[in-house]
Design an enzyme around this catalytic site. Structure first.
Site, short mmCIF file in Angstrom:
data_model
loop_
_atom_site.label_atom_id
_atom_site.label_comp_id
_atom_site.label_asym_id
_atom_site.label_seq_id
_atom_site.Cartn_x
_atom_site.Cartn_y
_atom_site.Cartn_z
N LYS A 67 -77.05 -39.42 -101.38
CA LYS A 67 -77.81 -38.75 -100.30
C LYS A 67 -76.93 -39.04 -99.13
O LYS A 67 -76.40 -40.44 -98.82
CB LYS A 67 -79.16 -38.98 -100.27
CG LYS A 67 -79.85 -37.81 -99.64
CD LYS A 67 -79.96 -36.25 -100.43
CE LYS A 67 -80.74 -35.39 -99.63
NZ LYS A 67 -81.04 -34.22 -100.83
P1 NAD Z 1 -83.90 -26.00 -93.43
O1 NAD Z 1 -83.45 -27.00 -92.39
O2 NAD Z 1 -83.33 -25.01 -93.95
O3 NAD Z 1 -85.44 -25.95 -93.37
C1 NAD Z 1 -86.31 -26.42 -92.90
C2 NAD Z 1 -87.54 -25.88 -92.26
O4 NAD Z 1 -88.59 -26.74 -92.19
C3 NAD Z 1 -87.04 -25.44 -90.90
O5 NAD Z 1 -87.59 -23.96 -90.76
C4 NAD Z 1 -87.69 -26.22 -90.20
O6 NAD Z 1 -88.10 -25.58 -88.84
C5 NAD Z 1 -89.08 -26.38 -90.63
N1 NAD Z 1 -89.90 -28.03 -90.30
C6 NAD Z 1 -89.27 -29.00 -89.95
N2 NAD Z 1 -90.15 -30.04 -89.41
C7 NAD Z 1 -91.52 -29.12 -89.64
C8 NAD Z 1 -92.60 -29.70 -89.56
N3 NAD Z 1 -92.82 -30.92 -89.25
N4 NAD Z 1 -93.65 -28.83 -90.06
C9 NAD Z 1 -93.24 -27.71 -90.61
N5 NAD Z 1 -92.22 -27.20 -90.67
C10 NAD Z 1 -91.36 -27.88 -90.22
O7 NAD Z 1 -83.96 -27.13 -94.80
P2 NAD Z 1 -84.08 -26.73 -96.34
O8 NAD Z 1 -82.49 -26.86 -96.73
O9 NAD Z 1 -84.72 -25.64 -96.75
O10 NAD Z 1 -84.55 -28.11 -96.86
C11 NAD Z 1 -86.24 -28.09 -97.05
C12 NAD Z 1 -86.59 -29.26 -97.86
O11 NAD Z 1 -86.19 -28.83 -99.09
C13 NAD Z 1 -86.06 -30.76 -97.67
O12 NAD Z 1 -87.04 -31.60 -98.03
C14 NAD Z 1 -84.74 -30.84 -98.52
O13 NAD Z 1 -84.56 -32.19 -98.79
C15 NAD Z 1 -85.22 -30.03 -99.59
N6 NAD Z 1 -84.19 -29.59 -100.65
C16 NAD Z 1 -83.33 -28.74 -100.05
C17 NAD Z 1 -82.18 -27.89 -100.76
C18 NAD Z 1 -81.18 -27.19 -100.54
O14 NAD Z 1 -80.38 -26.66 -101.22
N7 NAD Z 1 -81.18 -26.71 -99.16
C19 NAD Z 1 -82.08 -28.39 -102.29
C20 NAD Z 1 -83.08 -29.32 -102.75
C21 NAD Z 1 -84.01 -29.67 -101.83
#
Ligand code: NAD
Length: 477
Positions: free
Chosen positions: A108
């Site tokens: 990561k």
């Molecule tokens: P992203 O940046 O696209 O979205 C995150 C969202 O969460 C944003 O809309 C942001 O405004 C919101 N956010 C941030 N802080 C916040 C808070 N305190 N309260 C409420 N909302 C808040 O990110 P993502 O890619 O969707 O990732 C989200 C989660 O999913 C992370 O934990 C990431 O590790 C996990 N994840 C993502 C992927 C992927 O393919 N993108 C894969 C596996 C896991």
């Protein structure tokens, strides 16, 4: 909150969950320790000249386990990024890849930055410089370490990183496979952007097919009409909410974002809220009637399914006892702390763990990596051949019906659907669905069969650690 209870850090939480599972296994202490520890974490500080002055950034790339190579895991852009966090996330990647049988070790990365503070061209300079530092040390490399998007990054950043790698390795024919999550016109694969949210949907389908699991959560019926609260309408949260509401008939009653939440028991319109956030940077102003200033409090509203899809540690000792959802699916990584996990388990809440729930991203990343290495789009060789074989059957059926004089006619809609050979998107979805079903079954078998395993998370750890241990043992370690 329990008196004197201390919230463990994210990495401590992952370690505690790991320890709970290995306590139920028969591994030698040496092997147990080898699997648990993070092999290496690289910290880099680099300068970029921006707005007339040099600005220094701190980034990390952590490699948890190299029992399989390349290692894999996203790169996160957020101000809270630190060594503890990337190491916890790298460990989760090892277990996640093992659980869904993606042939990678866990890694990561992260950069301490708020991407919203920078213009696109500035972000490109920063990303290319960060990528340069990682590429120099083989921490971005098609055969050693393959990053992907995570919070704060997406297709755009992956395209810059791949391009940077190719500039520095001009004769590497497999250069495109150095990162996944690239845009389709730059070596990406159909269905990658939606993959993690799609995987959350498939994970829920798998859960709703598991009668014993449903009983444990005290749930009945199917997904239609279930009330869902989502935290974080980013890539993962948006796609999960979209597919669940549009395709499965779920009612999205709550959407929690950084600047508050929207809550409406009658349902919210995901598309218009997503468009509002894209334009205004948050949910504020969308609807005064349904706006809740203290967004996190909406986690505690009654609903059937709670989907934390933003960041870690949001369900913790301070609010776990007040969570009303009987089912939590961890779309984000580490949203439930170890302490909260215990409280929720004791209450009977069923948690579909992150290691499984958000594995759709790495699964489709695996497909993208294979596509890049094979240099051919999935379906390109078989599609038309499949269509002509289907056409043969249709022609024969129509001939038989005519000869028998029965006048049967296949409906044009059926013919169109049946005739169409599978393209890349259909194949990606089929591979993802298959992966999510098989991985669910492997966890559920342990969950339902063993009396000493009372939750899906422990079951997931048991399956994943068992696979990593078998791989180390086969190597003779
Ligand atoms: P992203 O940046 O696209 O979205 C995150 C969202 O969460 C944003 O809309 C942001 O405004 C919101 N956010 C941030 N802080 C916040 C808070 N305190 N309260 C409420 N909302 C808040 O990110 P993502 O890619 O969707 O990732 C989200 C989660 O999913 C992370 O934990 C990431 O590790 C996990 N994840 C993502 C992927 C992927 O393919 N993108 C894969 C596996 C896991």
């Amino acid at each position: 909150m329990t008196q004197n209870a201390r919230e463990p850090s994210f990495r401590e939480s992952v370690d505690q969950m790991f320890n709970r599972a290995v306590g139920l296994m028969d591994l030698s202490p040496g092997l147990e320790e080898k699997i648990r520890v993070c092999n290496a974490t690289y910290t880099v500080r680099f300068g970029v000249r921006l707005r007339g002055e040099i600005k220094t950034f701190t980034g990390y790339r952590s490699v948890h386990s190299e029992h399989m190579e390349p290692v894999k895991g996203g790169i996160r852009y957020a101000t809270g990024v630190n060594q503890d966090e990337v190491e916890a996330l790298a460990a989760l990647m090892t277990y996640k890849c093992a659980l869904v049988e993606a042939p990678f070790g866990g890694s990561k990365g992260g950069l301490c930055i708020d991407p919203r503070e920078y213009e696109t061209h500035e972000l490109e300079l920063i990303t290319r410089r960060f990528a340069y530092e990682l590429i120099k040390r083989d921490l971005i490399n098609p055969s050693q370490n393959v990053p992907a998007p995570d919070m704060g990054t997406g297709e755009r950043e992956m395209a810059w990183m791949a391009d940077q790698y190719k500039r520095m390795n001009t004769t590497d024919i497999n250069g495109n496979a150095c990162v996944t999550g690239k845009p389709p016109n730059a070596g990406g694969i159909a269905g990658r952007v939606e993959a993690t949210g799609r995987g959350v949907q498939y994970a829920l389908h798998a859960f709703f097919r598991d009668e014993k699991g449903m009983q444990k959560a005290g749930m009945t019926g199917d997904l239609s009409g279930k009330r869902v609260i989502v935290q974080g309408l980013g890539n993962v949260g948006y796609h999960a909410a979209k597919f669940l509401s549009e395709e499965d008939g779920c009612i999205i009653t709550g959407i929690i974002e950084r600047d508050g939440a929207l809550y409406n028991p009658d349902g919210l319109d995901v598309e218009s809220i997503r468009a509002w956030i894209a334009k205004h940077g948050g949910v504020s102003g969308f609807s005064d009637m349904h706006h809740v200033g203290d967004g996190a409090s909406v986690l505690e509203e009654p609903c059937d399914i709670l989907i934390p899809a933003a960041l870690e540690g949001v369900i913790n000792l301070s609010n776990a006892a007040d969570i009303q959802a009987p089912l939590i699916i961890e779309a984000a990584n580490g949203p439930v702390t170890a302490g909260a996990d215990q409280i929720l388990r004791e209450k009977g809440t069923v948690i579909i763990p992150d290691m499984y729930a958000n594995a759709g991203g790495v699964t489709v990343s695996y497909f993208e990596w294979v596509k890049n290495l094979s240099h051919i789009r999935f379906g390109r060789m078989q599609r038309r051949q499949e269509e002509s074989r289907h056409q043969l059957i249709i022609n024969e059926l129509e001939r038989l019906s005519k000869d028998a004089g029965v006048g049967w006619e296949l409906s044009p809609d059926f013919k169109q659907k049946y005739l169409r050979g599978a393209g890349e998107l259909e194949l990606v979805r089929s591979g993802l669905d298959d992966t999510m079903r098989i991985a669910y079954q492997s966890m559920a078998d342990v969950w339902h069969a063993r009396e000493d395993v009372d939750d899906l998370r422990t079951a997931a750890y048991l399956v994943a650690i068992g696979k990593v241990a078998a791989s180390y043992q086969a190597k003779g370690l």
